[in-house]
Design a protein around this motif. Sequence first.
Motif, PDB file in Angstrom:
ATOM      1  N   GLY A   1       0.813  -1.214   0.000  1.00 30.64           N
ATOM      2  CA  GLY A   1       0.000   0.000   0.000  1.00 30.64           C
ATOM      3  C   GLY A   1       0.844   1.259   0.000  1.00 30.64           C
ATOM      4  N   LEU A   2       1.857   1.293   0.847  1.00 28.84           N
ATOM      5  CA  LEU A   2       2.735   2.466   0.911  1.00 28.84           C
ATOM      6  C   LEU A   2       3.454   2.689  -0.421  1.00 28.84           C
ATOM      7  N   GLY A   3       3.771   1.598  -1.103  1.00 26.74           N
ATOM      8  CA  GLY A   3       4.476   1.712  -2.373  1.00 26.74           C
ATOM      9  C   GLY A   3       3.625   2.271  -3.489  1.00 26.74           C
ATOM     10  N   GLN A   4       2.298   2.283  -3.317  1.00 22.45           N
ATOM     11  CA  GLN A   4       1.409   2.769  -4.370  1.00 22.45           C
ATOM     12  C   GLN A   4       0.786   4.122  -4.056  1.00 22.45           C
ATOM     13  N   VAL A   5       1.060   4.660  -2.880  1.00 23.98           N
ATOM     14  CA  VAL A   5       0.459   5.947  -2.512  1.00 23.98           C
ATOM     15  C   VAL A   5       0.885   7.043  -3.493  1.00 23.98           C
ATOM     16  N   GLY A   6       2.172   7.064  -3.822  1.00 28.08           N
ATOM     17  CA  GLY A   6       2.661   8.003  -4.826  1.00 28.08           C
ATOM     18  C   GLY A   6       2.814   9.437  -4.357  1.00 28.08           C
ATOM     19  N   THR A   7       2.801   9.676  -3.041  1.00 22.38           N
ATOM     20  CA  THR A   7       2.970  11.031  -2.508  1.00 22.38           C
ATOM     21  C   THR A   7       4.032  11.016  -1.412  1.00 22.38           C
ATOM     22  N   ASP A   8       4.560  12.195  -1.090  1.00 25.05           N
ATOM     23  CA  ASP A   8       5.615  12.298  -0.081  1.00 25.05           C
ATOM     24  C   ASP A   8       5.118  11.908   1.311  1.00 25.05           C
ATOM     25  N   TRP A   9       3.847  12.163   1.554  1.00 27.16           N
ATOM     26  CA  TRP A   9       3.298  11.895   2.889  1.00 27.16           C
ATOM     27  C   TRP A   9       2.159  10.895   2.795  1.00 27.16           C
ATOM     28  N   SER A  10       2.009  10.091   3.828  1.00 30.11           N
ATOM     29  CA  SER A  10       0.914   9.130   3.909  1.00 30.11           C
ATOM     30  C   SER A  10       0.091   9.405   5.153  1.00 30.11           C
ATOM     31  N   ARG A  11      -1.220   9.266   5.005  1.00 30.85           N
ATOM     32  CA  ARG A  11      -2.126   9.416   6.142  1.00 30.85           C
ATOM     33  C   ARG A  11      -2.760   8.053   6.429  1.00 30.85           C
ATOM     34  N   ILE A  12      -2.665   7.610   7.680  1.00 36.74           N
ATOM     35  CA  ILE A  12      -3.279   6.349   8.090  1.00 36.74           C
ATOM     36  C   ILE A  12      -4.358   6.674   9.110  1.00 36.74           C
ATOM     37  N   SER A  13      -5.579   6.229   8.812  1.00 32.98           N
ATOM     38  CA  SER A  13      -6.726   6.516   9.676  1.00 32.98           C
ATOM     39  C   SER A  13      -7.174   5.240  10.380  1.00 32.98           C
ATOM     40  N   PHE A  14      -7.458   5.367  11.688  1.00 34.46           N
ATOM     41  CA  PHE A  14      -7.818   4.211  12.510  1.00 34.46           C
ATOM     42  C   PHE A  14      -9.132   4.472  13.243  1.00 34.46           C
ATOM     43  N   THR A  15      -9.834   3.379  13.545  1.00 31.55           N
ATOM     44  CA  THR A  15     -10.951   3.441  14.494  1.00 31.55           C
ATOM     45  C   THR A  15     -10.562   2.676  15.755  1.00 31.55           C
ATOM     46  N   GLN A  16     -10.267   1.374  15.582  1.00 29.23           N
ATOM     47  CA  GLN A  16      -9.793   0.552  16.689  1.00 29.23           C
ATOM     48  C   GLN A  16      -8.657  -0.329  16.190  1.00 29.23           C
ATOM     49  N   ALA A  17      -7.902  -0.879  17.139  1.00 29.29           N
ATOM     50  CA  ALA A  17      -6.776  -1.743  16.768  1.00 29.29           C
ATOM     51  C   ALA A  17      -7.241  -3.038  16.114  1.00 29.29           C
ATOM     52  N   SER A  18      -8.511  -3.377  16.296  1.00 27.59           N
ATOM     53  CA  SER A  18      -9.033  -4.613  15.709  1.00 27.59           C
ATOM     54  C   SER A  18      -9.830  -4.361  14.434  1.00 27.59           C
ATOM     55  N   ARG A  19      -9.895  -3.103  14.001  1.00 25.11           N
ATOM     56  CA  ARG A  19     -10.687  -2.750  12.836  1.00 25.11           C
ATOM     57  C   ARG A  19      -9.775  -2.327  11.690  1.00 25.11           C
ATOM     58  N   PRO A  20     -10.248  -2.400  10.424  1.00 23.81           N
ATOM     59  CA  PRO A  20      -9.404  -2.025   9.284  1.00 23.81           C
ATOM     60  C   PRO A  20      -8.918  -0.581   9.376  1.00 23.81           C
ATOM     61  N   ALA A  21      -7.714  -0.372   8.892  1.00 26.24           N
ATOM     62  CA  ALA A  21      -7.141   0.971   8.798  1.00 26.24           C
ATOM     63  C   ALA A  21      -7.152   1.403   7.338  1.00 26.24           C
ATOM     64  N   VAL A  22      -7.208   2.705   7.104  1.00 25.10           N
ATOM     65  CA  VAL A  22      -7.275   3.252   5.747  1.00 25.10           C
ATOM     66  C   VAL A  22      -6.033   4.088   5.482  1.00 25.10           C
ATOM     67  N   LEU A  23      -5.354   3.752   4.398  1.00 18.76           N
ATOM     68  CA  LEU A  23      -4.145   4.458   3.981  1.00 18.76           C
ATOM     69  C   LEU A  23      -4.466   5.307   2.761  1.00 18.76           C
ATOM     70  N   SER A  24      -4.060   6.565   2.800  1.00 20.32           N
ATOM     71  CA  SER A  24      -4.198   7.457   1.649  1.00 20.32           C
ATOM     72  C   SER A  24      -2.983   8.375   1.612  1.00 20.32           C
ATOM     73  N   GLY A  25      -2.834   9.111   0.551  1.00 17.37           N
ATOM     74  CA  GLY A  25      -1.659   9.962   0.398  1.00 17.37           C
ATOM     75  C   GLY A  25      -2.004  11.434   0.520  1.00 17.37           C
ATOM     76  N   GLN A  26      -0.992  12.240   0.750  1.00 17.35           N
ATOM     77  CA  GLN A  26      -1.160  13.685   0.695  1.00 17.35           C
ATOM     78  C   GLN A  26       0.179  14.324   0.349  1.00 17.35           C
ATOM     79  N   LYS A  27       0.120  15.454  -0.350  1.00 10.34           N
ATOM     80  CA  LYS A  27       1.331  16.069  -0.881  1.00 10.34           C
ATOM     81  C   LYS A  27       2.162  16.751   0.195  1.00 10.34           C
TER      82      LYS A  27
END
Length: 377
Positions: free
Chosen positions: A330-356
């Motif tokens: 996932g990190l290899g496909q973000v394509g931006t200098d910065w990555s944002r990882i969003s969480f709800t709980q440690a047992s729930r899926p996390a969402v990865l997205s990019g930002q410039k």
Amino acid sequence: MKFRVERDVLAEAVTWVARGLPARPPVPVLAGILLEASDDGTLTLSAFDYEVSARVTVAADVTEAGTVLVLGRLLADISRNLPNRPIDVVADGSKVQVTCGASRFSLLRMPADDYPTLPTAPEPTGSVDGHVFTQAVAQVSVAADRGDTLPILTGVRVEVDGDKMTLLATDRYRLAMREITWSPTATDASHVVLVPARTLSETARSLGASGSIDVALGATAGGDGLAGFEAGRRRTTTRLLDGEYPKVASIFPTTSDTEAVVRTDELVEAVKRVALVAERNTPVRLRFGDGQVAIEAGTGDDAQASEAVECALTGPEIEIAFNPTYLLDGLGQVGTDWSRISFTQASRPAVLSGQKEQDGEADTSYRYVIMPVRYAS
């Protein structure tokens, strides 16, 4: 048949067409490439394995029109290794003579009459920027299943709604989605198709440099489900996958309690190093705290590693574990200098997205959802 063609032109064309030749063709003729020389000064090369077809047309000095079928991979190897001089090709009885300078090859002529007719692509649905499409396919196909347990998960779901195209893939452990803008032939275009991920990836890479790709989605006149892609004089089709794709959109969390922003390259390098001590299928643990994320792997008497990387955290601290390969994909496909990882709980899926920029907004046109892994504390 008799024609002359520039060495680089033939080598590039043969290599492109031969990329999809089956390793173990069900019938011998499918190992061949069909060469059709026309009086209008063009040479068309084709390959087809009943699933994927490829065709390219190049300029040639045609003395005598005709059609021959020869072993594709052998012709590709020969054309790539010939000297940089014009190549003469002549059909001579049961052989095809290939001459380039002092180099001469005599190839067996295969029965062209037994070669299947290539499918005709559906009517064009629209066009898309080659670079954007190639990036989008790469970002999404990384999450497609590589096994055969559930064939439907080996595809990329392509949905068209007007000028918006959404690509999505999942292997049940992660999910990737990318939204792009394209130019449909009809403003009310609406399509949902499932394209084999491997074929789509190879097609996007091979056509993406052409600037613009014409895309055709839907059924042919014969009722077959096909997707067609064309750029310049290169055309390819692939049979679509059948079946109902699982409704996975609900996996995307609608809210997040914690968000971390970290430099993409720094996190990638740290995870790579720490994961060196992780046994197969063993996760890496990430503790997101004030000002940094601590990455650890290994427990007890096993080899252990740890490293910390700066990050900006919003919300409560969280500790979570991921399969390192899936995280790096996932990190290899973000394509931006910065990555944002969003969480709800440690047992729930996390969402990865990019930002410039570190303080900028997340680019949610690409989202990569990764399932956490349970670990022994």
